[in-house]
Design an enzyme around this catalytic site. Structure first.
Site, PDB file in Angstrom:
ATOM      1  CG  ASN A  50      -1.812   1.199   1.312  1.00 38.33           C
ATOM      2  OD1 ASN A  50      -1.947   1.953   0.357  1.00 38.33           O
ATOM      3  ND2 ASN A  50      -2.433   1.387   2.462  1.00 38.33           N
ATOM      4  CE  LYS A  75      -0.247   3.255   4.911  1.00 38.90           C
ATOM      5  NZ  LYS A  75      -0.118   3.451   6.375  1.00 38.90           N
ATOM      6  CG  HIS A 108      -5.722   1.609   5.466  1.00 37.09           C
ATOM      7  ND1 HIS A 108      -5.266   2.560   6.349  1.00 37.09           N
ATOM      8  CD2 HIS A 108      -4.678   0.787   5.225  1.00 37.09           C
ATOM      9  CE1 HIS A 108      -3.998   2.330   6.628  1.00 37.09           C
ATOM     10  NE2 HIS A 108      -3.606   1.262   5.958  1.00 37.09           N
ATOM     11  CD  GLU A 127      -3.066   5.520   6.799  1.00 34.96           C
ATOM     12  OE1 GLU A 127      -1.985   5.232   7.335  1.00 34.96           O
ATOM     13  OE2 GLU A 127      -3.227   5.526   5.564  1.00 34.96           O
ATOM     14  CD  GLU A 183      -3.181  -2.563   7.540  1.00 34.90           C
ATOM     15  OE1 GLU A 183      -2.081  -2.620   6.980  1.00 34.90           O
ATOM     16  OE2 GLU A 183      -3.996  -1.651   7.350  1.00 34.90           O
ATOM     17  N   GLY A 226       2.848   2.323  10.934  1.00 34.00           N
ATOM     18  CA  GLY A 226       3.747   3.448  10.765  1.00 34.00           C
ATOM     19  C   GLY A 226       4.451   3.897  12.029  1.00 34.00           C
ATOM     20  CB  SER A 228       5.609  -1.489  11.974  1.00 36.25           C
ATOM     21  OG  SER A 228       5.111  -0.194  12.241  1.00 36.25           O
TER      22      SER A 228
END
Length: 248
Positions: free
Chosen positions: A10, A12, A95, A97, A165, A171, A211
């Site tokens: 991904n 992003k 996701h 985010e 996730e 991240g 990560s």
């Protein structure tokens, strides 16, 4: 039934024509294991570019989002038919985010999943808990709630890959231990078995994301319910190939 290992990248909101050309060329110039399914998800602007550059036709391209309508007055959105027309075969939905920053609800993610499947896209369905939810023992409550919204609308999960996730690990450089990740994946699969039946649950691939990098990917190899990775930042780097090859 053996589940084919799956590695998704991904990108992003990162990349340019030049950087994505470099990533794709690196993938073109290496012998990738035939028993790993590889999917890359560049920003929507570069889906067609990535597809055109790929020489290994086994590598697929994904969009990072899709709106649940085929067309219309939805400024800034893209539809599943448009994603297919650009050459992609997959889409990432749900996701964290999108859920936390854009405030997408579980029901909206489910609606988008239905639209994507009906239009011939495979779906990488993301689920996962926030740090405070993990600390209060709510991991599975959150994951099951996110799954339930889709289960209510979709009975055939043969074209869905789940990406667990944990939001606190995305991240941050933190990653769940292999033991913790395996435990959560096993409980997710058990929940799917209760809702969808043992046979279907045994075939659904559950990826780990949070990560994952070239150094720690191998540490998850012994986990029977971890069927691959959804990789973020590391997918932009040469170590993405190390992750793809982590089971060799």
């Amino acid at each position: 039934m053996a589940r084919k290992f799956f590695v998704g990248g991904n990108f992003k909101m990162n990349g340019s024509r030049a950087s994505i050309k470099k990533i794709v060329e690196d993938l073109n110039n290496v012998d990738l294991p035939s028993d790993v399914e590889v999917v890359i998800a560049p920003p929507a602007l570069y889906i067609h570019c990535a597809k055109e550059l790929l020489k290994n036709l086994e590598i697929k391209v994904a969009a990072q989002n899709a709106f649940p309508k085929p067309s219309g007055a939805y400024t800034g959105e893209i539809s599943a038919p448009q994603i297919k027309d650009a050459g992609a075969d997959w889409v990432i939905l749900g996701h964290s985010e999108r859920r936390t920053i854009i405030k997408e609800s579980d029901e909206f993610v489910a609606e988008k999943t239905v639209h994507a499947l009906e239009n011939g896209l495979g779906v990488i369905l993301c689920i996962g808990e926030l740090l405070e939810e993990r600390d209060t023992g709510m991991t599975l409550v959150v994951c099951n709630r996110q799954l339930d919204a889709v289960i209510d609308k979709v009975k055939d999960w043969s074209n869905i890959v789940i990406a667990y996730e944990p939001v606190w690990a995305i991240g941050t450089g933190l990653a769940a231990t292999p033991e913790d990740a395996q435990s959560t994946h096993a409980e997710i699969r058990q929940y799917l078995a209760e809702k969808l039946g043992e046979d279907q649950a045994s075939k659904i691939r559950i990826l780990y994301g949070g990560s994952v990098n070239g150094k720690n990917a191998k540490s998850f190899n012994a986990c029977p319910d971890i069927d691959g990775y959804l990789v973020g930042g590391a997918s932009l780097k040469p170590e993405f190939i190390d992750i793809i090859k982590s089971r060799e």
